[in-house]
Scaffold this active site. Structure first.
Site, short mmCIF file in Angstrom:
data_model
loop_
_atom_site.label_atom_id
_atom_site.label_comp_id
_atom_site.label_asym_id
_atom_site.label_seq_id
_atom_site.Cartn_x
_atom_site.Cartn_y
_atom_site.Cartn_z
N LYS A 197 0.70 -1.25 0.04
CA LYS A 197 -0.12 -0.06 0.00
C LYS A 197 0.79 1.35 0.11
O LYS A 197 0.70 2.12 -0.80
CB LYS A 197 -1.00 -0.31 1.14
CG LYS A 197 -1.87 -1.35 1.24
CD LYS A 197 -2.77 -1.26 2.66
CE LYS A 197 -2.04 -1.21 3.91
NZ LYS A 197 -1.35 -2.75 3.95
N ARG A 203 -9.22 -0.35 9.39
CA ARG A 203 -9.04 -1.37 9.58
C ARG A 203 -9.91 -2.23 10.36
O ARG A 203 -9.70 -3.50 10.89
CB ARG A 203 -7.73 -1.49 10.39
CG ARG A 203 -6.25 -1.53 9.57
CD ARG A 203 -5.20 -1.32 10.32
NE ARG A 203 -3.94 -2.04 10.11
CZ ARG A 203 -3.12 -1.51 9.72
NH1 ARG A 203 -2.86 -0.17 9.33
NH2 ARG A 203 -1.83 -2.17 9.37
N ARG A 247 11.67 -1.11 10.75
CA ARG A 247 10.68 -0.76 11.80
C ARG A 247 10.84 -1.73 12.82
O ARG A 247 10.96 -2.72 12.62
CB ARG A 247 9.20 -0.86 10.94
CG ARG A 247 8.87 0.73 10.24
CD ARG A 247 7.52 0.38 9.83
NE ARG A 247 6.74 -0.41 10.15
CZ ARG A 247 5.33 -0.64 9.71
NH1 ARG A 247 5.06 -0.08 8.41
NH2 ARG A 247 4.28 -1.37 10.14
N ARG A 281 11.91 -5.61 4.53
CA ARG A 281 11.39 -3.83 4.29
C ARG A 281 12.46 -2.88 4.99
O ARG A 281 12.87 -3.40 6.29
CB ARG A 281 9.99 -3.83 4.88
CG ARG A 281 9.60 -2.19 4.94
CD ARG A 281 8.22 -1.93 4.96
NE ARG A 281 7.52 -2.49 6.21
CZ ARG A 281 6.11 -2.42 6.47
NH1 ARG A 281 5.15 -2.23 5.35
NH2 ARG A 281 5.55 -3.09 7.24
N ARG A 285 0.19 -9.64 13.47
CA ARG A 285 -0.55 -8.46 12.31
C ARG A 285 -1.40 -9.19 11.22
O ARG A 285 -2.60 -8.72 10.99
CB ARG A 285 0.50 -7.67 11.84
CG ARG A 285 1.07 -6.58 12.73
CD ARG A 285 2.56 -6.08 12.45
NE ARG A 285 2.49 -5.45 11.31
CZ ARG A 285 3.61 -5.02 10.77
NH1 ARG A 285 4.94 -5.76 11.19
NH2 ARG A 285 3.74 -4.10 9.88
P1 ADP Z 1 2.04 -1.95 3.09
O1 ADP Z 1 2.35 -0.41 3.22
O2 ADP Z 1 1.10 -2.49 2.65
O3 ADP Z 1 2.38 -2.43 4.72
P2 ADP Z 1 4.58 -1.76 1.83
O4 ADP Z 1 4.27 -0.76 0.57
O5 ADP Z 1 5.63 -0.95 2.79
O6 ADP Z 1 3.44 -2.26 2.43
O7 ADP Z 1 5.43 -2.91 1.02
C1 ADP Z 1 6.24 -3.96 2.03
C2 ADP Z 1 7.41 -4.54 1.39
O8 ADP Z 1 7.09 -5.23 0.12
C3 ADP Z 1 8.37 -3.25 1.16
O9 ADP Z 1 9.47 -3.85 1.65
C4 ADP Z 1 8.08 -3.21 -0.38
O10 ADP Z 1 9.26 -2.69 -1.00
C5 ADP Z 1 7.73 -4.44 -0.54
N1 ADP Z 1 7.11 -4.60 -1.98
C6 ADP Z 1 6.04 -3.68 -2.25
N2 ADP Z 1 5.46 -3.94 -3.27
C7 ADP Z 1 6.15 -5.16 -3.86
C8 ADP Z 1 5.64 -5.80 -4.92
N3 ADP Z 1 4.79 -5.61 -5.84
N4 ADP Z 1 6.27 -7.14 -5.11
C9 ADP Z 1 7.49 -7.18 -4.26
N5 ADP Z 1 7.72 -6.54 -3.10
C10 ADP Z 1 6.91 -5.37 -2.97
P1 AMP Z 2 1.04 0.11 9.22
O1 AMP Z 2 2.02 1.09 9.21
O2 AMP Z 2 -0.08 0.39 8.54
O3 AMP Z 2 1.57 -1.46 9.08
O4 AMP Z 2 0.60 0.19 10.98
C1 AMP Z 2 1.29 -0.10 12.15
C2 AMP Z 2 0.89 -0.57 13.19
O5 AMP Z 2 0.09 0.78 13.62
C3 AMP Z 2 -0.32 -1.56 13.00
O6 AMP Z 2 0.15 -2.80 13.44
C4 AMP Z 2 -1.21 -1.04 14.36
O7 AMP Z 2 -0.85 -1.30 15.61
C5 AMP Z 2 -1.29 0.52 14.16
N1 AMP Z 2 -2.27 0.95 13.20
C6 AMP Z 2 -2.23 1.59 12.06
N2 AMP Z 2 -3.12 1.97 11.54
C7 AMP Z 2 -4.06 1.50 12.33
C8 AMP Z 2 -5.68 1.37 12.31
N3 AMP Z 2 -6.34 1.86 11.06
N4 AMP Z 2 -6.31 0.87 13.22
C9 AMP Z 2 -5.61 0.24 14.09
N5 AMP Z 2 -4.28 0.46 14.32
C10 AMP Z 2 -3.56 0.80 13.35
#
Ligand code: ADP
Ligand code: AMP
Length: 213
Positions: free
Chosen positions: A13, A88, A160, A127, A171
């Site tokens: 995302k 969420r 992270r 990541r 998660r």
């Molecule tokens: P989210 O915001 O949904 O938690 P991220 O955008 O941070 O996910 O992506 C999670 C990990 O996967 C990151 O390390 C990112 O670089 C990698 N990633 C994102 N899109 C792809 C893809 N299409 N193929 C492979 N790896 C990806």
């Molecule tokens: P994210 O950066 O989206 O992966 O979120 C990291 C963490 O933040 C999650 O595992 C939750 O603990 C918290 N969090 C982020 N967005 C939400 C949401 N909309 N509702 C509840 N917890 C959230």
């Protein structure tokens, strides 16, 4: 354009949000980024949220809904926004619906990035995120041009705290139990589009742009 990116943690995302920001010139609203900033600033809300985040659990709805109410009221959201990681839970989705009705705006599309659980662990453990702008990279699948340096703002990339195999498990459990039910909610609203999130980053971007055309 009022958009939402939907999917499991690590589905891509944040990565795709960067392309939408440039294309539509609207802000990304990541509740995760806002919470991490609150933690970095040692605010009361940040300290409270940290306990949940470190365990891979969802932060209480009341906190999250408060964050979104304040954020959507900011002037840069007037032409639209990209919700990332919110809502969420069904309570959050319902609160968003009511808030948007009050603001007399509607959701144009929810883009869901579908990635099976077995791929999520590798994505999350590899990541690297920018310590300043939150941009997301992957050591193998989506490396930054220069090692540990953000392509967008030049700041340092970090791991992270919650990106470890242990937390990923809770998660993903939270995603399936509390977030996946929103698929029906947005399908019934007629705005839900599912994309194959396992494709390369650039192919997912192409599919997403086509879905929004
Ligand atoms: P989210 O915001 O949904 O938690 P991220 O955008 O941070 O996910 O992506 C999670 C990990 O996967 C990151 O390390 C990112 O670089 C990698 N990633 C994102 N899109 C792809 C893809 N299409 N193929 C492979 N790896 C990806
Ligand atoms: P994210 O950066 O989206 O992966 O979120 C990291 C963490 O933040 C999650 O595992 C939750 O603990 C918290 N969090 C982020 N967005 C939400 C949401 N909309 N509702 C509840 N917890 C959230």
């Amino acid at each position: 354009m009022n958009l939402m990116l939907f999917g499991a943690p690590g589905a891509g995302k944040g990565t795709q949000a960067k392309f939408l920001i440039e294309k539509y010139n609207i802000p990304q609203i990541s509740t995760g980024d806002i919470l991490r900033e609150a933690i970095a600033n040692n605010t009361e809300m940040g300290l409270e949220a940290k306990k949940f985040m470190d365990e891979g659990k969802l932060v209480p709805d009341s906190t999250i809904i408060g964050i979104i109410k304040d954020r959507l009221a900011e002037s840069d959201c007037k032409e639209g926004f990209i919700l990332d990681g919110f809502p969420r839970t069904l309570a959050q989705a319902q609160a968003l619906k009511e808030l948007m009705a009050t603001m007399q705006i509607s959701l144009d599309r929810v883009i869901s990035l579908n990635v099976p659980d077995e791929l999520i662990v590798g994505r999350i453990t590899g990541r690297r995120v920018c310590s300043k702008c939150g941009a997301s990279f992957h050591v193998e699948f989506n490396p930054s041009k220069e090692e540990n340096v953000c392509d967008y703002c030049g700041s340092e990339l970090i791991i992270r705290k919650d990106d470890n195999a242990q937390t990923v498990k809770s998660r993903l459990e939270a995603y399936h139990a509390q977030t996946a039910p929103l698929i029906d909610f947005y399908t019934n609203m007629g705005v839900f589009t599912e994309l194959d999130g396992t494709k390369d980053v650039s192919d997912v971007t192409k599919d997403m742009i086509a879905a929004l055309a």
